[in-house]
Design a protein around this motif. Structure first.
Motif, PDB file in Angstrom:
ATOM      1  N   PRO A 163       0.777  -1.496   0.236  1.00 20.94           N
ATOM      2  CA  PRO A 163       0.063   0.134   0.624  1.00 20.94           C
ATOM      3  C   PRO A 163       1.158   0.670  -0.113  1.00 20.94           C
ATOM      4  CG  PRO A 163      -0.283  -1.109   2.035  1.00 20.94           C
ATOM      5  CD  PRO A 163       0.588  -1.573   1.049  1.00 20.94           C
ATOM      6  N   PRO A 164       0.321   2.605  -0.078  1.00 19.09           N
ATOM      7  CA  PRO A 164       0.908   3.645  -0.668  1.00 19.09           C
ATOM      8  C   PRO A 164       1.528   4.156   0.867  1.00 19.09           C
ATOM      9  CG  PRO A 164      -1.068   4.000  -1.059  1.00 19.09           C
ATOM     10  CD  PRO A 164      -1.087   2.488  -0.549  1.00 19.09           C
ATOM     11  N   PHE A 165       1.410   3.796   2.140  1.00 18.95           N
ATOM     12  CA  PHE A 165       1.537   3.826   3.272  1.00 18.95           C
ATOM     13  C   PHE A 165       2.825   3.228   4.222  1.00 18.95           C
ATOM     14  CE2 PHE A 165      -2.358   1.712   3.721  1.00 18.95           C
ATOM     15  CZ  PHE A 165      -0.958   0.684   4.815  1.00 18.95           C
ATOM     16  N   ILE A 194       4.428   9.055 -13.900  1.00 18.89           N
ATOM     17  CA  ILE A 194       2.815   9.313 -14.769  1.00 18.89           C
ATOM     18  C   ILE A 194       1.649   8.243 -14.302  1.00 18.89           C
ATOM     19  CG2 ILE A 194       4.074   8.766 -16.973  1.00 18.89           C
ATOM     20  CD1 ILE A 194       3.067   5.955 -16.982  1.00 18.89           C
ATOM     21  N   GLY A 195       1.203   9.523 -13.790  1.00 19.14           N
ATOM     22  CA  GLY A 195      -0.427   9.205 -13.761  1.00 19.14           C
ATOM     23  C   GLY A 195      -0.861   9.853 -12.651  1.00 19.14           C
ATOM     24  N   THR A 196      -2.006   9.863 -12.320  1.00 21.91           N
ATOM     25  CA  THR A 196      -3.029  10.082 -11.379  1.00 21.91           C
ATOM     26  C   THR A 196      -3.021   9.562 -10.059  1.00 21.91           C
ATOM     27  OG1 THR A 196      -4.404  10.095 -11.817  1.00 21.91           O
ATOM     28  CG2 THR A 196      -3.258  12.015 -12.464  1.00 21.91           C
ATOM     29  N   SER A 197      -3.404  10.321  -8.922  1.00 25.19           N
ATOM     30  CA  SER A 197      -4.559   9.438  -7.677  1.00 25.19           C
ATOM     31  C   SER A 197      -4.434  10.104  -6.772  1.00 25.19           C
ATOM     32  CB  SER A 197      -2.800   9.535  -6.694  1.00 25.19           C
ATOM     33  OG  SER A 197      -3.237   9.129  -5.645  1.00 25.19           O
ATOM     34  N   HIS A 198      -5.971   9.486  -6.517  1.00 23.04           N
ATOM     35  CA  HIS A 198      -7.379  10.145  -5.505  1.00 23.04           C
ATOM     36  C   HIS A 198      -6.365  10.841  -4.796  1.00 23.04           C
ATOM     37  CE1 HIS A 198     -10.099   7.538  -8.622  1.00 23.04           C
ATOM     38  NE2 HIS A 198     -10.853   8.742  -8.341  1.00 23.04           N
ATOM     39  N   CYS A 199      -7.261  11.594  -3.922  1.00 26.92           N
ATOM     40  CA  CYS A 199      -6.519  12.321  -2.634  1.00 26.92           C
ATOM     41  C   CYS A 199      -6.742  11.320  -1.641  1.00 26.92           C
ATOM     42  CB  CYS A 199      -7.481  13.942  -3.157  1.00 26.92           C
ATOM     43  SG  CYS A 199      -7.491  15.251  -4.179  1.00 26.92           S
ATOM     44  N   THR A 200      -7.845  10.682  -1.586  1.00 29.67           N
ATOM     45  CA  THR A 200      -7.833  10.037  -0.471  1.00 29.67           C
ATOM     46  C   THR A 200      -6.647   9.136  -0.176  1.00 29.67           C
ATOM     47  OG1 THR A 200      -9.397   8.092  -2.090  1.00 29.67           O
ATOM     48  CG2 THR A 200     -10.446   9.991  -0.396  1.00 29.67           C
ATOM     49  N   ALA A 201      -5.110   8.424  -1.449  1.00 33.76           N
ATOM     50  CA  ALA A 201      -4.587   7.259  -1.148  1.00 33.76           C
ATOM     51  C   ALA A 201      -3.463   8.481  -0.132  1.00 33.76           C
ATOM     52  CB  ALA A 201      -4.086   7.445  -2.453  1.00 33.76           C
ATOM     53  N   PHE A 202      -3.794   9.675  -0.452  1.00 34.70           N
ATOM     54  CA  PHE A 202      -2.002  10.545   0.646  1.00 34.70           C
ATOM     55  C   PHE A 202      -2.853  11.431   1.530  1.00 34.70           C
ATOM     56  CE2 PHE A 202      -3.108  12.799  -3.260  1.00 34.70           C
ATOM     57  CZ  PHE A 202      -3.412  14.022  -3.131  1.00 34.70           C
ATOM     58  N   SER A 203      -4.456  12.110   1.229  1.00 31.87           N
ATOM     59  CA  SER A 203      -4.819  12.590   2.377  1.00 31.87           C
ATOM     60  C   SER A 203      -4.471  12.735   3.879  1.00 31.87           C
ATOM     61  CB  SER A 203      -6.686  13.213   1.990  1.00 31.87           C
ATOM     62  OG  SER A 203      -6.716  11.406   2.772  1.00 31.87           O
TER      63      SER A 203
END
Length: 324
Positions: A163-165, A194-203
């Motif tokens: 996961p991103p955390f 490249i690419g984007t992420s939803h804010c929820t992944a790092f908020s």
């Protein structure tokens, strides 16, 4: 405790041994006699897809990564859920994946050319490569011969995907369990160029990092302010660029951002917490990026061999979302 350590070492070794043994079934030109035009067809269809939706490159690359880290590169991430079995694609880490219809489109084109010959797993590996190439990324030879798995379990995605955390220790352990080195970890992290992420992944890094309404101190304060202006508390829909200003081009700019403490995820910032990964980040941030592109190509070939099914294992699916 000593016994547990020996068991762990054995399991990691056995996992790597399995990877290398199964990977022997992969080879360049695998379909030379049975479907000689496969790479040409995949490249053509991928180019058409990317021309209409260039932002799909990152999701398609990510899909290949997510496939390989769960049950190996066997196309299991492409399978639909059934009434009694929630599949990988519906697990939380994969709910933001896009491009399944694109893989189906390429598969259909290949099936018209060579019915029942080329696996969905091989098609996904080729599409990931060609998508990156179309964004000025590197070319890498894709050994083929993967077979499609018949099992897809959503729970396994929660266990196997990093996961991103994750911190650097967790990341290194996760990659090592797949037979990938610390260098592979820092190199493959470069895909976030490249690419984007939803804010929820790092908020949580912006608004409540330690549960006290604070921000992650490892993030550059100016970057925090910029992200806060884009991602309001509770925002579940906004997308943020992972490599602002360069998210549609596959380049080394990701490392420039990480070196400035502007990595979007905790897992990005974690690369500065290890001497080997930090040294690579700093080196690439100051480079022309050519070494990164070569390294990325090598690590992708290596990743594409994780726990593959070959020979008589698995099957060649007629459609990627369903077992035969």
């Amino acid at each position: 405790m000593a016994f547990s350590k020996h068991v762990l070492v054995f399991l990691v070794f056995f996992g790597i041994f399995n990877i290398s043994c199964n990977a022997q079934g992969l080879k360049l030109g695998f379909y030379k006699k049975t479907c000689p035009s496969v790479e040409k067809v995949v490249k053509r269809e991928t180019a058409r897809i990317m021309a209409a939706a260039p932002t799909l490159a990152a999701p398609l690359l990510r899909m290949h990564f997510h496939d390989c880290f769960v049950r190996g590169c066997d196309g299991s991430v492409l399978l639909n859920s059934t009434r009694n079995n929630p599949a990988e694609k519906d697990a939380i880490p994969n709910q933001s994946l896009r491009g399944f219809d694109s893989i189906d489109r390429v598969k259909s084109a290949v099936e018209k050319e060579c019915p029942g010959v080329v696996s969905c797993a091989d098609i996904l590996a080729l599409v990931a490569r060609d998508s990156v190439l179309l964004l000025n990324g590197p070319f890498w030879p894709v050994p083929l011969g993967r077979r499609d798995g018949r099992v897809s379990n959503g729970t396994e995605s929660l266990i196997e995907l990093p996961p991103p955390f994750f911190n650097i220790t967790q990341l290194k352990t996760n990659f090592a369990s797949k037979g990938l080195s610390t260098k592979d970890l820092v190199v493959l992290s470069g895909s976030h160029t490249i690419g984007t992420s939803h804010c929820t992944a790092f908020s949580n890094r912006l608004y409540n990092f330690t549960g006290r309404g604070d921000s992650d101190p490892s993030l550059d304060s100016n970057y925090v302010a910029r992200l806060k202006s884009k991602c309001r508390p509770g925002d579940q829909t906004t997308l943020a660029e992972m490599d602002p200003g360069s998210f549609k081009t596959f380049d080394k700019n990701y490392y420039t951002l990480v070196a400035k403490r502007r990595g979007l995820f905790t897992s990005d910032s974690a690369l500065l917490a290890d001497s080997e990964t930090r040294a690579y980040v700093i080196k690439q941030a100051a480079s022309d990026g050519k070494t990164f592109l070569k390294d990325f190509a090598k690590s992708m070939v290596k990743m594409g061999k994780i726990e593959v099914l070959t020979g008589n294992q698995g099957e060649i699916r007629k459609t990627c979302a369903f077992v035969n």
